[in-house]
Scaffold this active site. Structure first.
Site, PDB file in Angstrom:
ATOM      1  N   GLU A   1       0.803  -1.239   0.000  1.00 30.44           N
ATOM      2  CA  GLU A   1       0.000   0.000   0.000  1.00 30.44           C
ATOM      3  C   GLU A   1       0.832   1.282   0.000  1.00 30.44           C
ATOM      4  OE1 GLU A   1      -2.720  -0.442   3.282  1.00 30.44           O
ATOM      5  OE2 GLU A   1      -3.775  -2.079   2.307  1.00 30.44           O
TER       6      GLU A   1
ATOM      7  N   GLU B   1      -5.958 -10.799  -1.571  1.00 29.66           N
ATOM      8  CA  GLU B   1      -6.766 -10.671  -0.340  1.00 29.66           C
ATOM      9  C   GLU B   1      -8.250 -10.656  -0.702  1.00 29.66           C
ATOM     10  OE1 GLU B   1      -5.421  -7.428   2.150  1.00 29.66           O
ATOM     11  OE2 GLU B   1      -3.334  -7.748   1.608  1.00 29.66           O
TER      12      GLU B   1
HETATM   13  C1  GLA Z   1      -4.994  -4.742   4.102  1.00 26.56           C
HETATM   14  C2  GLA Z   1      -3.782  -5.533   4.543  1.00 26.56           C
HETATM   15  C3  GLA Z   1      -4.154  -6.823   5.163  1.00 26.56           C
HETATM   16  C4  GLA Z   1      -5.332  -6.698   6.078  1.00 26.56           C
HETATM   17  C5  GLA Z   1      -6.479  -6.057   5.361  1.00 26.56           C
HETATM   18  C6  GLA Z   1      -7.685  -5.908   6.236  1.00 26.56           C
HETATM   19  O1  GLA Z   1      -5.515  -5.157   2.942  1.00 26.56           O
HETATM   20  O2  GLA Z   1      -2.870  -5.763   3.508  1.00 26.56           O
HETATM   21  O3  GLA Z   1      -3.071  -7.304   5.893  1.00 26.56           O
HETATM   22  O4  GLA Z   1      -4.974  -5.943   7.206  1.00 26.56           O
HETATM   23  O5  GLA Z   1      -6.061  -4.770   4.983  1.00 26.56           O
HETATM   24  O6  GLA Z   1      -7.745  -6.811   7.239  1.00 26.56           O
END
Ligand code: GLA
Length: 376
Positions: A168, A274
């Protein structure tokens, strides 16, 4: 159109009570398990993964452990390898639960993923703090980053398949997020993180991971700039992860398709890292002491069948695009095992994954497996 063959999930209280009674009579035991496994259905060479929590990697949540073992060939740690979990104090690392996480995957022959080394969140304040109360200087912060990466990546050298090196780093407009890492070190903190990770385990795959790459073309362009800059510096980068925290109608199939195409054009592979589909309306948390608006939590009594079917279609559409790009994608990882495990609940009732709170497969699971069975 009524979806054929889907399990109707109805959670009215009476049904819930009956379900519980049936489970007590062991009717929800192995006989009710899904008969197909995602890991057997994905294209050869693909990883299909799931983020697991410590109750799962420590094998306390045995129902989830069975499901993870049957269905997946890769794991990511939901929290255990984040900076604050593994390196809370400047002079001390914590590795007990982390070692068990890595062993969990190794014992099952799974690809073990490391998440994440350099991020602005879930990182203790000492990492960025200078002696004067402000930010640490570049050399100090770089050395802290190097020690962290060398120690954590070094410990699992040869055992963790690949690392989310930087998580991020971008704003939605594609500019670099003004994180403490960037303010302390400069824009090359990303390159430095990749350099340190390469030094610590030359054999590990290295990834850049971010969200909204599908819905924000400018952010996607920013990710592509990061990849190209790393490549120009001669640094290793194997893949970009689009996190895939999606909603029912966004991103569109065309956006997912375009994103994979554009990221892949840089030469690196693409991963969905994710994946979950948030079914709840976006809303701010209630003020302290105030009850939540019922409209903010519409599915407390269960998910209506039309929404269940919409979720199944959404997942099926996404997997059709993934299959179209089967040679571009290396991994798809779900962020959580079952609905009850998901971070997306946060005090509400969400239903973002393929298994329900009883760890039973949902219509979305059936649809994803059907799509995967069409692959050859
Ligand atoms: C982001 C992070 C993850 C997790 C999600 C929400 O995407 O990369 O590790 O914390 O947020 O849980």
């Amino acid at each position: 159109m009524q979806h054929k063959g889907a399990r109707r999930i109805d959670r009215r209280p009476v049904t819930r009570a009956l379900t519980a009674a049936a489970c007590a009579l062991a009717l929800c035991g192995p006989a009710a398990q899904e008969t197909r496994a995602l890991k057997d259905l994905v294209p050869g060479g693909w990883l299909i993964g799931v983020a697991i929590n410590q109750n799962q990697s420590d094998e306390r949540d045995t129902a989830a452990v069975d499901l993870i073992t049957r269905q997946f060939n890769a794991i990511s740690p939901e929290n255990l390898l984040k900076f604050e979990s593994v390196h809370r104090q400047p002079d001390g690392f914590t590795f007990e639960a982390q070692d068990r996480y890595v062993a969990f995957g190794q014992q099952r022959g799974m690809a073990v993923i490391g998440h994440t080394l350099v991020w602005h969140s879930q990182t203790p304040a000492w990492v960025w703090a200078g002696s004067d109360g402000g930010l640490a200087d570049r050399a100090t912060m770089l050395e802290r980053m190097r020690v962290h990466i060398a120690t954590v990546v070094g410990r699992y050298k040869g055992r963790i398949r690949g690392w989310d090196v930087v998580n991020e780093a971008l704003n939605d407009d594609g500019t670099l997020r003004d994180s403490p890492w960037r303010r302390g070190i400069g824009d090359d903190y990303i390159a430095k993180a990749f350099e340190f990770a390469r030094e610590a385990d030359p054999g590990a795959e290295l990834y850049y991971n971010d969200f909204n790459l599908a819905t924000r073309p400018a952010k996607r362009a920013g990710a592509i700039r990061i990849v190209k800059e790393l490549q120009q510096r001669g640094l290793r980068i194997d893949a970009v992860g689009e996190q895939g925290h999606w909603r029912l109608n966004t991103p569109t199939v065309a956006e997912i398709d375009q994103t994979i195409t554009e990221l892949r054009a840089t030469g690196v592979k693409v991963m969905i890292t994710e994946l979950d589909v948030n079914l709840l309306p976006p809303t701010a948390p209630p003020a302290p002491g105030q009850p939540r608006e019922p409209a903010a939590n519409p599915y407390v009594d269960g998910l209506p069948d039309d929404v269940q079917q919409a979720l199944a279609r959404c997942y099926a559409n996404a997997f059709r695009v993934f299959l179209k790009h089967r040679d571009d994608i290396t991994r798809v990882t779900f962020w959580g095992v079952s609905d009850g495990d998901s971070w997306l609940n946060r005090g509400r009732m969400n239903y973002p994954l393929l298994w329900d709170r009883q760890r039973q497969p949902k219509a979305a699971f059936e649809e994803v497996t059907k799509v995967l069975m069409t692959k050859s």
